[in-house]
Design a protein around this motif. Structure first.
Motif, PDB file in Angstrom:
ATOM      1  N   PHE A   1      -7.828   2.036  -1.694  1.00 35.87           N
ATOM      2  CA  PHE A   1      -8.103   1.428  -0.782  1.00 35.87           C
ATOM      3  C   PHE A   1      -8.852   2.380   0.274  1.00 35.87           C
ATOM      4  O   PHE A   1      -9.786   1.746   1.035  1.00 35.87           O
ATOM      5  CB  PHE A   1      -6.692   0.846  -0.033  1.00 35.87           C
ATOM      6  CG  PHE A   1      -7.226  -0.019   1.036  1.00 35.87           C
ATOM      7  CD1 PHE A   1      -7.501  -1.411   1.049  1.00 35.87           C
ATOM      8  CD2 PHE A   1      -6.927   0.458   2.539  1.00 35.87           C
ATOM      9  CE1 PHE A   1      -7.695  -2.126   2.079  1.00 35.87           C
ATOM     10  CE2 PHE A   1      -7.168  -0.559   3.400  1.00 35.87           C
ATOM     11  CZ  PHE A   1      -7.416  -1.900   3.331  1.00 35.87           C
TER      12      PHE A   1
ATOM     13  N   GLU B   1      -3.676   0.997  -2.845  1.00 36.68           N
ATOM     14  CA  GLU B   1      -3.199  -0.372  -2.938  1.00 36.68           C
ATOM     15  C   GLU B   1      -2.467  -0.788  -4.588  1.00 36.68           C
ATOM     16  O   GLU B   1      -3.292  -0.470  -5.408  1.00 36.68           O
ATOM     17  CB  GLU B   1      -4.102  -1.449  -2.616  1.00 36.68           C
ATOM     18  CG  GLU B   1      -3.403  -2.692  -2.783  1.00 36.68           C
ATOM     19  CD  GLU B   1      -4.645  -3.795  -2.218  1.00 36.68           C
ATOM     20  OE1 GLU B   1      -3.997  -5.068  -1.897  1.00 36.68           O
ATOM     21  OE2 GLU B   1      -5.706  -3.707  -2.148  1.00 36.68           O
TER      22      GLU B   1
ATOM     23  N   PHE C   1       0.705  -1.046   0.096  1.00 33.64           N
ATOM     24  CA  PHE C   1       0.008   0.014   0.029  1.00 33.64           C
ATOM     25  C   PHE C   1       0.813   1.267   0.116  1.00 33.64           C
ATOM     26  O   PHE C   1       1.899   1.294   0.568  1.00 33.64           O
ATOM     27  CB  PHE C   1      -0.932   0.072   1.273  1.00 33.64           C
ATOM     28  CG  PHE C   1      -1.815  -1.318   1.427  1.00 33.64           C
ATOM     29  CD1 PHE C   1      -3.075  -1.118   0.814  1.00 33.64           C
ATOM     30  CD2 PHE C   1      -1.350  -2.366   2.156  1.00 33.64           C
ATOM     31  CE1 PHE C   1      -4.014  -2.304   0.943  1.00 33.64           C
ATOM     32  CE2 PHE C   1      -2.169  -3.244   2.116  1.00 33.64           C
ATOM     33  CZ  PHE C   1      -3.382  -3.451   1.567  1.00 33.64           C
TER      34      PHE C   1
END
Length: 731
Positions: free
Chosen positions: A456, A443, A428
């Protein structure tokens, strides 16, 4: 002057303005009067001034001679129980110079009537001719403009003048008495008698008896003596009316005043703000208050009548006493200083009896309702504001922070700590926006992982596992954070983020090289920490890089995170290593055999005290130096402003010439100092001029155009370093 002959040229001197005393303007241009001019021919060459004065014209003979008659007229009074008509006394003036008449009414203080001049001075028609003094007769009526005046008296000059001109004014009469004046005079005489009686009662009973007796009774003498001795002396108590035992009742507080002059009492309520009660002038008006709570037994307090009712006296009053006044029970709980001293001296009260009583109601702790959870609409700040306020408003944003750090952001690489094999493969990128402390997570896409990458976490403020909002200092290399019930570990960051954190080391302590090196040095010198021995062993195997140094720190359990080790390695900049052992000792300023047996925490605390002390001394010295520079700049600017107000046009001309000859059309500190000393010839100290130029031309604005320079001097510029600001002149 009286013996001058009546010759051409002397007539104006004798009869002109030399002898005139009255320069007023007459009301008529016609000459004449009641005296006739002589008919015989006058030899002007044979006459002297005394002869001329014996035969003056009518205007000079009758100048400033006025007949005065006293008169009155009746005015009807409606809707009055005292009088039906009013007698208004007036004065009638007859001016012999030009046969004019004026009527004036003397002004009376607080009469409530329009008094003064009733009829202005002028000639008054009487039938087909003008009114003359032959028409004025005593004890007779005369009508002027539909108002009938009764002439009842005149002065001695008027009577003698009329008799000398064969006019008998008659006998006068007395003016009738006015009903209102008679009633007022009677009231005044009655008050005078009372004053005389009051003066007589100042004597004691024995003195009045020795003086031949008096009608004043013993009770009257006592009351008057009490009034004369205790006038304007008032005792002030604080009282409480307790109604807590009643349904919906409460404690109400009052000021109770006891007047020593007549033993009266007055109760005034202390109305607290926002209580909902009207602020009445008094709760119980000033009166004598009986001890019997029956209201029918209350008598007047301003009379000297004997009564069988027992009233509250000053001897009955004390702190803690309960008084029943008009059916209300008041408890005295405090008094002022004068009241306390009076009760001690005259009533024999002790200090213990006059101690104030605490009657304050203990405040009940109202339980605060818990903050409701987020309802899912908008941010948590929106929901919290809708709970705190009835009128919905947008959350206040830090505009200054947004302006200064609008495009600044920090980026970190994260890994997910869940324990699963699939989650361990996920990577991430966290972006922290410094302008509004928001966070977004993206991500990355891993091939053949079966997990779609992308956004994300949408950009928003996030709460960490501790329940607090995430800040810029919450993220650093090696940190473990919990976001959305998921734990992440920060593995790395980019070069720009590292440079920003090192530049703002006061906020990011994990990138503060001074603090890191001080802690590392204290660990290096401390023998119990074991860092020095491990580094010597590691140097035997080869150069120490970032990974080896991080492993040594972790094995020893020293509190140095990855961000601090990374910052130290970037600071040393020895090709990715710590360098040789000798180079490390030189950087740390440590001798070959220097060591400490204390724990590294104690060594660090000792150094921290020394650094703080030196830092405080440096701050004070810098503050005093800044004050000195600001004072010199202010004195120099005041001197220049004084000359500028005197020679404004010359100042502007010299500055314009400098800007015209400059390649960029601007003026700098050197040109300004040269113009002040050489062109304008202003006597100013060199240090003051240097400090003034530093303030007037800051590093961000070393060259100033002509118009902006004039605005700075006139204090109309948008810049903060104007002349009045430098001279410390309040706007």
């Amino acid at each position: 002057m009286e013996k001058l002959p009546l010759m051409p040229g002397t007539n104006e001197l004798v009869h002109g303005d030399l002898w005139r005393l009255n320069y007023r303007r007459c009301h008529t241009l016609k000459s004449g009067g009641m005296l006739k001019k002589p008919d015989q021919t006058i030899d002007t060459f044979a006459m002297t001034n005394s002869t001329v004065n014996s035969l003056p014209p009518a205007q000079l003979a009758l100048d400033r001679k006025v007949l005065r008659f006293k008169c009155y007229f009746r005015e009807g009074v409606h809707e009055s129980a005292i009088e039906t008509e009013r007698i208004r006394l007036c004065m009638l003036y007859y001016f012999l110079e030009d046969d004019t008449i004026a009527v004036n009414e003397p002004r009376q203080l607080n009469s409530g009537m329009n008094q003064g001049t009733l009829i202005k001075r002028h000639k008054i028609k009487h039938g087909d001719r003008f009114l003359s003094y032959h028409d004025l007769q005593l004890s007779s009526n005369i009508t002027i403009y539909s108002k009938t005046f009764r002439v009842y008296e005149c002065d001695t000059f008027t009577r003698e003048f009329c008799l000398s001109n064969n006019h008998d004014v008659g006998e006068g009469e007395a003016a009738p008495a006015d009903t209102y004046d008679a009633a007022a005079r009677k009231k005044f005489e009655d008050n005078k008698k009372r004053e005389l009686c009051g003066t007589r009662t100042k004597l004691s009973l024995g003195q009045t008896a020795a003086a031949g007796g008096s009608s004043a009774t013993k009770e009257e003498v006592q009351h008057t003596t009490q009034f004369l001795q205790n006038d304007r002396k008032v005792l002030k108590f604080k009282a409480m009316w307790d109604e807590v035992h009643n349904t919906g009742g409460e404690r109400r507080f009052f000021n109770l005043y006891y007047f020593l002059s007549d033993d009266c009492m007055e109760v005034i309520e202390i109305v607290p703000p926002n209580s909902g009660r009207d602020p009445f002038p008094s709760f119980v008006r000033r009166r004598k208050c009986p001890k019997d709570p029956n209201p029918s037994s209350i008598t007047g307090s301003l009379c000297f009548q004997r009564g069988e009712q027992e009233y509250w006296k000053v001897s009955d009053l004390c702190i803690g006493t309960e008084l029943v006044i008009c059916g209300k029970r008041f408890k005295l709980y405090d008094c002022d200083t004068f009241t306390m001293e009076y009760l001690k001296e005259n009533c024999g009260r002790t200090a213990a009896e006059l101690q104030p009583i605490d009657v304050s109601v203990p405040k009940k702790e109202v339980p605060k309702p818990p903050v409701p959870p987020h309802n899912g609409f908008g941010d948590e700040e929106d929901s919290l504001r809708s709970w705190k306020q009835l009128a919905l408003k947008c959350p206040v944003k830090d505009v200054r922070k947004f302006t200064e750090s609008g495009n600044e952001m920090l980026k970190f690489s994260l890994v997910l700590l869940s324990g699963g094999q699939i989650d361990a493969m996920r990577r991430f990128v966290l972006t922290f926006y410094i302008s509004d402390d928001t966070v977004s997570i993206f991500e990355t896409v891993a091939r053949n992982s079966g997990i779609l990458g992308g956004r994300f976490l949408q950009r928003q403020k996030v709460k960490l596992g501790t329940g607090e909002y995430a800040t810029a200092a919450s993220f650093y290399v090696g940190a473990t954070v919990e976001i959305g019930h998921r734990k992440f570990r920060v593995t790395s960051t980019d070069e720009r983020s590292l440079a920003y954190m090192e530049h703002n080391s006061s906020t990011f302590h994990k990138s503060n090289i001074n603090m890191i090196m001080m802690r590392f040095k204290s660990m290096f010198l401390s023998t119990p920490s074991g860092l020095r021995q491990e580094l010597l062993k590691a140097y035997e195997e080869g150069p120490i890089d970032y990974t080896r140094l991080l492993k040594i720190v972790d094995d020893l359990g020293l509190p140095l995170v990855e961000q601090e080790v990374l910052t130290m390695m970037r600071y040393l900049n020895k090709g990715g290593t710590l360098g040789t052992y000798e180079e490390l000792l030189a950087v740390l300023a440590v001798g070959e055999g220097e060591a400490r047996d204390e724990a590294w925490e104690d060594v660090h605390a000792e150094w921290q005290q020394d650094v703080n002390f030196e830092r405080s001394l440096t701050t004070d010295e810098q503050h005093r130096l800044n004050e000195l520079h600001d004072g010199r700049a202010a004195q120099g600017m005041l001197r220049i402003l004084q000359e500028y107000n005197k020679r404004r046009s010359l100042f502007q001309q010299e500055l314009r010439i400098i800007c015209d000859y400059a390649p960029d059309g601007c003026i700098g500190p050197k040109e300004f100092a040269n113009a002040v000393t050489n062109k304008l010839k202003i006597d100013i100290d060199t240090k003051q001029l240097d400090q003034l130029c530093e303030k007037l031309f800051p590093p961000a604005l070393r060259r100033v155009p002509y118009r902006e320079m004039i605005r700075l001097i006139d204090d109309t510029s948008n810049y903060s370093h104007s002349t009045k600001t430098i001279a410390r002149i309040r706007r």
